[in-house]
Design a protein around this motif. Sequence first.
Motif, PDB file in Angstrom:
ATOM      1  N   ALA A 236       0.824  -1.423  -0.069  1.00 54.71           N
ATOM      2  CA  ALA A 236      -0.098   0.040   0.124  1.00 54.71           C
ATOM      3  C   ALA A 236       0.830   1.184  -0.019  1.00 54.71           C
ATOM      4  O   ALA A 236       0.480   2.165  -0.668  1.00 54.71           O
ATOM      5  N   GLY A 237       2.005   1.143   0.747  1.00 52.22           N
ATOM      6  CA  GLY A 237       2.640   2.381   0.809  1.00 52.22           C
ATOM      7  C   GLY A 237       3.342   2.787  -0.488  1.00 52.22           C
ATOM      8  O   GLY A 237       3.506   4.026  -0.881  1.00 52.22           O
ATOM      9  N   ARG A 238       3.926   1.648  -1.196  1.00 51.64           N
ATOM     10  CA  ARG A 238       4.685   1.975  -2.453  1.00 51.64           C
ATOM     11  C   ARG A 238       3.362   2.405  -3.356  1.00 51.64           C
ATOM     12  O   ARG A 238       3.849   3.334  -4.281  1.00 51.64           O
ATOM     13  N   TYR A 239       2.241   1.938  -3.352  1.00 54.13           N
ATOM     14  CA  TYR A 239       1.334   2.244  -4.333  1.00 54.13           C
ATOM     15  C   TYR A 239       0.857   3.721  -4.139  1.00 54.13           C
ATOM     16  O   TYR A 239       0.539   4.355  -5.002  1.00 54.13           O
ATOM     17  N   LEU A 240       0.837   4.047  -2.731  1.00 56.87           N
ATOM     18  CA  LEU A 240       0.379   5.479  -2.467  1.00 56.87           C
ATOM     19  C   LEU A 240       1.564   6.569  -2.465  1.00 56.87           C
ATOM     20  O   LEU A 240       1.144   7.682  -2.272  1.00 56.87           O
ATOM     21  N   LYS A 241       2.693   5.894  -2.436  1.00 57.00           N
ATOM     22  CA  LYS A 241       3.881   6.644  -2.299  1.00 57.00           C
ATOM     23  C   LYS A 241       3.809   7.682  -1.277  1.00 57.00           C
ATOM     24  O   LYS A 241       3.800   8.710  -0.939  1.00 57.00           O
ATOM     25  N   ASP A 242       3.470   6.751  -0.028  1.00 62.37           N
ATOM     26  CA  ASP A 242       3.389   7.346   1.459  1.00 62.37           C
ATOM     27  C   ASP A 242       4.781   7.036   2.302  1.00 62.37           C
ATOM     28  O   ASP A 242       4.763   5.724   2.697  1.00 62.37           O
ATOM     29  N   GLN A 243       5.599   7.722   2.174  1.00 66.66           N
ATOM     30  CA  GLN A 243       6.744   7.554   2.897  1.00 66.66           C
ATOM     31  C   GLN A 243       6.463   7.174   4.379  1.00 66.66           C
ATOM     32  O   GLN A 243       7.421   6.349   4.780  1.00 66.66           O
ATOM     33  N   ALA A 244       5.655   7.850   4.970  1.00 70.53           N
ATOM     34  CA  ALA A 244       5.455   7.512   6.385  1.00 70.53           C
ATOM     35  C   ALA A 244       5.041   6.207   6.661  1.00 70.53           C
ATOM     36  O   ALA A 244       5.600   5.434   7.624  1.00 70.53           O
ATOM     37  N   ILE A 245       4.067   5.321   5.729  1.00 69.84           N
ATOM     38  CA  ILE A 245       3.946   4.212   5.902  1.00 69.84           C
ATOM     39  C   ILE A 245       5.160   3.230   5.502  1.00 69.84           C
ATOM     40  O   ILE A 245       5.401   2.109   6.151  1.00 69.84           O
ATOM     41  N   LEU A 246       5.768   3.629   4.444  1.00 71.40           N
ATOM     42  CA  LEU A 246       7.099   2.783   4.208  1.00 71.40           C
ATOM     43  C   LEU A 246       8.058   2.864   5.359  1.00 71.40           C
ATOM     44  O   LEU A 246       8.882   1.834   5.691  1.00 71.40           O
ATOM     45  N   ASP A 247       8.347   3.947   5.952  1.00 71.42           N
ATOM     46  CA  ASP A 247       9.136   4.207   7.046  1.00 71.42           C
ATOM     47  C   ASP A 247       8.623   3.051   8.367  1.00 71.42           C
ATOM     48  O   ASP A 247       9.430   2.670   9.018  1.00 71.42           O
ATOM     49  N   LEU A 248       7.384   2.888   8.540  1.00 71.96           N
ATOM     50  CA  LEU A 248       6.502   2.243   9.419  1.00 71.96           C
ATOM     51  C   LEU A 248       7.098   0.621   8.983  1.00 71.96           C
ATOM     52  O   LEU A 248       7.353   0.004  10.010  1.00 71.96           O
ATOM     53  N   CYS A 249       6.992   0.384   7.675  1.00 71.57           N
ATOM     54  CA  CYS A 249       7.433  -0.822   7.546  1.00 71.57           C
ATOM     55  C   CYS A 249       8.674  -1.289   7.749  1.00 71.57           C
ATOM     56  O   CYS A 249       9.127  -2.507   8.224  1.00 71.57           O
ATOM     57  N   GLN A 250       9.683  -0.326   7.711  1.00 69.40           N
ATOM     58  CA  GLN A 250      11.090  -0.475   8.009  1.00 69.40           C
ATOM     59  C   GLN A 250      11.402  -0.674   9.443  1.00 69.40           C
ATOM     60  O   GLN A 250      12.225  -1.381   9.823  1.00 69.40           O
ATOM     61  N   ARG A 251      10.392  -0.110   9.949  1.00 73.63           N
ATOM     62  CA  ARG A 251      10.551  -0.321  11.477  1.00 73.63           C
ATOM     63  C   ARG A 251      10.259  -1.726  12.137  1.00 73.63           C
ATOM     64  O   ARG A 251      10.360  -2.278  12.939  1.00 73.63           O
ATOM     65  N   GLN A 252       9.275  -2.278  11.080  1.00 71.43           N
ATOM     66  CA  GLN A 252       8.961  -3.689  11.447  1.00 71.43           C
ATOM     67  C   GLN A 252      10.256  -4.838  11.107  1.00 71.43           C
ATOM     68  O   GLN A 252      10.435  -5.570  12.087  1.00 71.43           O
ATOM     69  N   LEU A 253      10.884  -4.319  10.197  1.00 66.62           N
ATOM     70  CA  LEU A 253      12.224  -5.160   9.921  1.00 66.62           C
ATOM     71  C   LEU A 253      13.370  -4.753  11.066  1.00 66.62           C
ATOM     72  O   LEU A 253      13.901  -5.817  11.607  1.00 66.62           O
ATOM     73  N   GLN A 254      13.344  -3.530  11.519  1.00 69.57           N
ATOM     74  CA  GLN A 254      14.081  -3.283  12.535  1.00 69.57           C
ATOM     75  C   GLN A 254      13.968  -4.054  14.053  1.00 69.57           C
ATOM     76  O   GLN A 254      14.633  -4.426  14.602  1.00 69.57           O
ATOM     77  N   TRP A 255      12.355  -4.071  14.279  1.00 69.38           N
ATOM     78  CA  TRP A 255      11.949  -4.963  15.256  1.00 69.38           C
ATOM     79  C   TRP A 255      12.844  -6.123  15.152  1.00 69.38           C
ATOM     80  O   TRP A 255      12.864  -6.542  16.376  1.00 69.38           O
ATOM     81  N   ASN A 256      12.601  -7.022  14.048  1.00 69.89           N
ATOM     82  CA  ASN A 256      13.235  -8.305  14.087  1.00 69.89           C
ATOM     83  C   ASN A 256      14.936  -8.218  14.310  1.00 69.89           C
ATOM     84  O   ASN A 256      15.177  -9.426  14.473  1.00 69.89           O
ATOM     85  N   LEU A 257      15.337  -7.096  13.771  1.00 64.59           N
ATOM     86  CA  LEU A 257      16.837  -7.082  13.943  1.00 64.59           C
ATOM     87  C   LEU A 257      17.441  -6.471  15.138  1.00 64.59           C
ATOM     88  O   LEU A 257      18.600  -6.164  15.279  1.00 64.59           O
TER      89      LEU A 257
END
Length: 335
Positions: A236-257
Amino acid sequence: GTVDDVTCRAGNSPLDNFMGASAEAVSAQVLRDSDARRAADALKAAKEDWQWAMDKLGKPGLELAAAALTASIDLYEATEETAYRDAAVRLAAVVTDCQQVGKTGWKVPLEGFFYSATSKQRIQHYSHRGHEQAPIVGLVRLCRALPSHADFGKWDGAIRRYVDYYKTITRFTEPYGMLPAGVYDLQESDRPEYRDQVKQGIALSEQYFLRRFPVWFDFRGNCGTVLSQTKGLAAAGRYLKDQAILDLCQRQLQWNLGLNPFSQSLMYGEGYDFAPQYSAMSGDMVGSLPVGIETHFDRDTPYYPPDNCYNYKEVWVHPSSRWLYVLCDLYPKPE
């Protein structure tokens, strides 16, 4: 004649057939230029699996309709046959009819989450292998494929509501920003264990509670649920070009790392303080992910014991596959 001679009964499940059809249709496109014969075999299998699934589709709920939607789009892109396009449009109507549209009257008004069926009796949630990405991924694919369709506004609106829903509820897991498991209905089950866990969540009303972690029983660990949610948001973030939601997705990767309360990477061989994982026959594998961080008994707070034990530290396929699935949106090939 020994214990490792494992056999499985063959089945004819619509959900499995739709997922198989998707894999085969994508394979046909990938192999078309390099191995035409194998691509043709894959496309033939995709069509057969899709048809077997459609023959048993009946009145699908959200999970089955979302898988069918994705398979139909995959076959439409592989064949350009209108029958698959038309099926995708019909199935998208089921998906959008399962969504909460209009703010609830709770302490925190919410909309955009999904129910398991169009009757909207049970909120959709997962506790182990999550498929929450499927409705949104399907709608994003449909919006890209058919931007001039009369129902485009319905599909696009459903995606935007879903994104806003997660932007609202993720504030309850700060400072980590882990995606919460979602809304639970206290009346969904009479099991004391279920109700005790629900009540540990954040009260939205006397009946509905927001859980940071899933309500779960034998299978505990949220890598598979968080990463499936992340995939839907990443698409959805890529489709909407919503950087805030893409940043939130990065935080999920960071949660795991390691950006978690234990400052520990869950991925073996990556980051700091990663631990051995429960892999009975394969040994430790660099890049593997376990079932994940769990909770202690009925609580709704993170718990990750040091013991190397099933199933929170057990290696499954779906967390790693979801991880790779997310990366396709966060780090796409240049178009």
